[in-house]
Structures are given as C-alpha cells and as structure tokens.
Design an enzyme around this catalytic site. Sequence first.
Site, PDB file in Angstrom:
ATOM      1  N   GLY A   1       4.587  10.729  83.206  1.00  0.00           N
ATOM      2  CA  GLY A   1       5.560  11.043  82.576  1.00  0.00           C
ATOM      3  C   GLY A   1       4.982  11.968  81.324  1.00  0.00           C
ATOM      4  O   GLY A   1       4.680  12.800  81.428  1.00  0.00           O
TER       5      GLY A   1
ATOM      6  N   HIS B   1       4.063  14.655  83.643  1.00  0.00           N
ATOM      7  CA  HIS B   1       2.950  14.261  84.482  1.00  0.00           C
ATOM      8  C   HIS B   1       3.542  13.352  85.808  1.00  0.00           C
ATOM      9  O   HIS B   1       4.368  12.611  85.535  1.00  0.00           O
ATOM     10  CB  HIS B   1       2.051  13.183  83.754  1.00  0.00           C
ATOM     11  CG  HIS B   1       0.908  12.901  84.319  1.00  0.00           C
ATOM     12  ND1 HIS B   1       0.805  11.879  85.304  1.00  0.00           N
ATOM     13  CD2 HIS B   1      -0.496  13.273  84.090  1.00  0.00           C
ATOM     14  CE1 HIS B   1      -0.488  11.614  85.709  1.00  0.00           C
ATOM     15  NE2 HIS B   1      -1.307  12.535  84.972  1.00  0.00           N
ATOM     16  N   PRO B   2       3.274  13.617  87.005  1.00  0.00           N
ATOM     17  CA  PRO B   2       3.666  13.133  87.981  1.00  0.00           C
ATOM     18  C   PRO B   2       3.836  11.417  88.121  1.00  0.00           C
ATOM     19  O   PRO B   2       4.897  10.863  88.309  1.00  0.00           O
ATOM     20  CB  PRO B   2       2.815  13.429  89.326  1.00  0.00           C
ATOM     21  CG  PRO B   2       1.802  14.181  88.815  1.00  0.00           C
ATOM     22  CD  PRO B   2       2.116  14.425  87.412  1.00  0.00           C
TER      23      PRO B   2
ATOM     24  N   GLY C   1       0.707  20.463  75.690  1.00  0.00           N
ATOM     25  CA  GLY C   1       0.802  20.284  77.284  1.00  0.00           C
ATOM     26  C   GLY C   1       1.897  20.942  77.891  1.00  0.00           C
ATOM     27  O   GLY C   1       2.655  21.836  77.477  1.00  0.00           O
TER      28      GLY C   1
ATOM     29  N   HIS D   1      13.332  -2.208  79.354  1.00  0.00           N
ATOM     30  CA  HIS D   1      12.960  -1.490  77.991  1.00  0.00           C
ATOM     31  C   HIS D   1      12.950   0.212  78.401  1.00  0.00           C
ATOM     32  O   HIS D   1      12.482   0.356  79.288  1.00  0.00           O
ATOM     33  CB  HIS D   1      11.804  -1.814  77.295  1.00  0.00           C
ATOM     34  CG  HIS D   1      11.691  -1.441  76.106  1.00  0.00           C
ATOM     35  ND1 HIS D   1      11.480   0.084  75.837  1.00  0.00           N
ATOM     36  CD2 HIS D   1      11.757  -2.132  74.757  1.00  0.00           C
ATOM     37  CE1 HIS D   1      11.255  -0.050  74.232  1.00  0.00           C
ATOM     38  NE2 HIS D   1      11.377  -1.240  73.615  1.00  0.00           N
TER      39      HIS D   1
END
Lengths: 301, 301
Positions: free
Chosen positions: A172, A168-169, A163, A82
């Site tokens: 995501g 974000h490491p 944000g 997905h």
Amino acid sequence: MWDRVVESVPNISEGRRREVVEAVVAAADGPDRKVIDFSMDADHNRAVITLVGTPAGVEEGILGLAGKTLELIDLRKHTGAHPRMGAVDVIPFIPVRGVEMEDCIALSRRVGEKIAQEFDLPVYLYEESASSPQRRDLAAIRKGEFEGLAEKMLLPEWKPDFGPTRPHPSGGAVAVGAREFLIAYNIELATSDLSVAKKVARAVRHSSGGLRYVKALGFPLEEKGVVQVSMNLTNFKKTPVIRVFELVKREAARYGVNVLRSELVGMIPRQAVYDVAAACLQLDSLTPDYVLEDRIEEALS
Amino acid sequence: MWDRVVESVPNISEGRRREVVEAVVAAADGPDRKVIDFSMDADHNRAVITLVGTPAGVEEGILGLAGKTLELIDLRKHTGAHPRMGAVDVIPFIPVRGVEMEDCIALSRRVGEKIAQEFDLPVYLYEESASSPQRRDLAAIRKGEFEGLAEKMLLPEWKPDFGPTRPHPSGGAVAVGAREFLIAYNIELATSDLSVAKKVARAVRHSSGGLRYVKALGFPLEEKGVVQVSMNLTNFKKTPVIRVFELVKREAARYGVNVLRSELVGMIPRQAVYDVAAACLQLDSLTPDYVLEDRIEEALS
C-alpha cells in the site's frame, strides 16, 4: 542515556501472528536504538511498536523495520477493525531529549524519501511534516484505506510526497511525520450516567470548543458501572495535563459528579509529570536542576 | 547511573576558606562516587557537601573527606553562628536507589567504627542509627558543642558509640547516622502578618501536634513584604509533600490568606515529584514504569 533521543511509534498491520511482529521488532533493534515496548491487537489486526534511540539510530531502525514489514505482511490478505492503508501504516517521529520538532520534521522527510527509493513505496508526509494543511490529519490521508488507494492517488491533491503514484502491490502506502508526544489519559467519573461523560468530553475537547490539544470521548465502563472520559493529549507542553484534569473535574461538578480516579494508558514524559507537580505545589517551575536523580545523572555524564 | 545509590551530606566546620573546602571535596571524590553539590556559609562558618555513589564508593569517599577535614580544620580556632561539635560535624547516609534504610544504618555503623579507629575520633550514632532514643536527635548530641564536649563525654549516658572517651584535640567528635532524604520546602503566604505564618507553622509541624515528619517555622520576608512557612520534610514517603501543601493552604485560609507561591531549597527525589503528580491527578500511583525516560533507562541498563 544518549544525549539526543528521538522516539518513533510505527504502527504495522499485523496483530495476530506473533512471530511476524517479533521478526519486525528484531529488524528495528540495534546498538544505537532500542524497542522499549510493543503491543498487538488481534481485533484491530495491528501492532504498535515503540522505538527510541539517537536520530541516526532510529532512522536506521525504521528502515530495517519497514523492509521486514514489507517482506512479511501482505495487505491483500489483511482484515481488521482498524483503518489502514499500508503494511507499515504510519511512522511518527517524536522529540524526546536534546532534539527539536524541526529535527524530527527533517528526519521524517529523510526517512520518507529513503523508504520511497529503497522499497518503491508511496509516502505521505503528515502532521508537523505535512506539505499542505489537508495532509496534517492522518485520518484524511488514510480515508478510503488500502482498497481505495489506487484510485485516490490519481487525484492531483493526493499525489504522494515521495515515491510512485501507484500503491505498492502488497504494502500500500505509508504516512510518515513528526509530532509531539501523545499522552493517552482517561478520567473515570463517579456516575453511571453516560451523558455526563459525553458532555464533559464535548466541553474539554478542541473539536467542539475546548482545549487546543485535547481529543476526548465519553465511554461507559460496563463492569465497574461508571463512565470514563477517554482522552489523547497531543501537546502536553502547550496544554498541560493538570489543566485538562482540572477542567474535567470542574465540568463534571456541574452535574454533581466527582472524579473517581484517572489512569495513564502507556507512557508519560518525565517533564509532563514535573509540570503537574509544579502547578499543584505552586512552584514557579520544576526543572531537572531541582531533582536529585537528574542532578546525579548530569554529574555522571 | 549506578544500580545502588547512597547519598551522604557531610557538614564540615569551614565556611570561609574556599581552598580548604575544595581540598576536602577533592578528597571525597572518586570513580564510584561524585560530589554533586557543595555550599559554604560564612556566617555559620560551615559547608554542606553532597556526595552520591555506590555504597562502597561513598564509604571510601567519606573516609577520605574525614581525614582531609581533620588535617585542615582546627576547631579550637573556629567561630560561627551554627552549633557544632566537630571539624567534620555530622555525616548522614541516605538511601536513594536500590538501597534500604537498613543498608544505610549498617553503612553508618561501619563508617563510624572505621573513623574512630583510623582517626582516634569519638563517634556518636544518631537518627535511625542511634543506640538509644535520646541519641536520635542530633541537637541533643551536639548540645554543649565542641567547648563542652570533654565534660559531657564523661557522663555515662554520653559515652561515644565508637572511639575514645575524650574529644579529638582539634577535631572534637562526629555524629554519624542514617536518615531519609530531607526536603527543604518553603511556602509563601499572601500577607505581611507574621502571626499567620507562625500559626500555620504551629498547626502543621509535628512538635506542636501537626504532621509526623514536618518541622516548620514562620518567617517574615522583609523585602517582599510577605511571610513564609519554612519547612523541613524529613520523610516524604510517610508524609507526602502534597499533603503538607494542602494543609498549609487550608490553615492559611482560616485567616483569609492565600498561598502566594512555594519553593524548594535544594533538591527533591524524583519519586517525591511523581507522588505529587499522582495525588493531584488521582492516579492510583505513578511508578517509573509509566515514565518514558525511566523506561528508556531501564531498557538501556
């Protein structure tokens, strides 16, 4: 039941490790909200969680869920069929009772902003909450997936709504939005000819000229030797279920094919059922006022 | 809502003095039962009260209602268009939720016995609770009415099931029993020809060869210039509402007449609505499991 009820159906990128999903579910639960269902898919490596509660309760539950998901899921190690761009991939809010779409849009913005602040996670608003037309469509936001996110976010038109402008490491990014309740509804046709299901799907779905709030595809059901028109009804208030059924039936009849049976995948809102009955019986309308159990609940509240 | 719910719809012989009906309603109410509706008819001089609650709550509510009715209504001074034999004329118990017909039969016998003892009132058990086939039919029990009761009760076949073999001086006698929920349902036909409504009614009703649990009559609706098939559906589980609608539609079509609209008079149980929707959409069934609000209530209970 609560007077005001919102539903949220977060999708998270974990469909294999049951203990992880259960920990995330536990982090969402609370006195003013409740996880009423969750399902895991190992091929998709994804879980779908159904949370209901008061607006404030669901807000708190989703923040708890997002925190736990980011703690336990690392997308850098994730594979699955997905498409996904986040550990917590998508968070829709849906009005159920005593709540309007506007309330859910406001809720999605508030939650989006908090998630960005608390977890340093980029947030895209989508569907009814979208800040521009091209962000209404979740697939467009998600295109390129986690692996393509860093590059995509640098494009001015794909700057997040909240944000940082970098992924974000391990988590995501997340899409947060408001939408109507989605009814997953399939109709089986009494033929093994897949082309009939495909032609009927094309006739009824919005994208090729059909009903405004219908997505549809034709599939074979190999074991049963018949075909199926598989649909998502994205707004039962404006495109009622019975109208979809009648149109599918009528289109199939063009090819001499009958409807065999139909099925709901997941849940249907009560008023959608009442609307079907009202249409079939030629009642002017069927409101909860006419229904015994609704009157009892009203009297007790 | 309560886990186990019984409904009772007592009919009392007062449709003109509102303060009397309100006092009777107040005597029925309590923490574990609730009067959710009452309606008065001045011509019939009769009121219909809808009480729901736990089995024990409804039992207590009916005993309170019977006592207050006997205190305030004197049948010797009563006139009205509707047949009646008692101040409190008839008390049916109906299973709603978590309760079977057998439970309602037992409840009706218990309440009948208590009413006879406490108020020295003769009690006839009717419908599902009847002690002989000829007592199933309320009309047969009530034939001769209050005025003919003293004489009728002396016949061995009309000895009451509980209580004295003479009428209560001011309160007559009462019929107590169990039955399924009754749906009052009317279908309007797009014609002014009354004979069509009468022929359709004859075709669908049980008494003249039609569906087992349908009573039907044809009426003119003078103001609208159309006719109506007015029905009581006495068991929606065995004779579903949609089957009645479809048969009426089909029979009317024999005379070139369409269905104009239909209407519910009073309430319909939720499962009866779900059954209509399932039939129309060709779902195998539509149980509360599929319905969002039912799932939420289940999760919260």
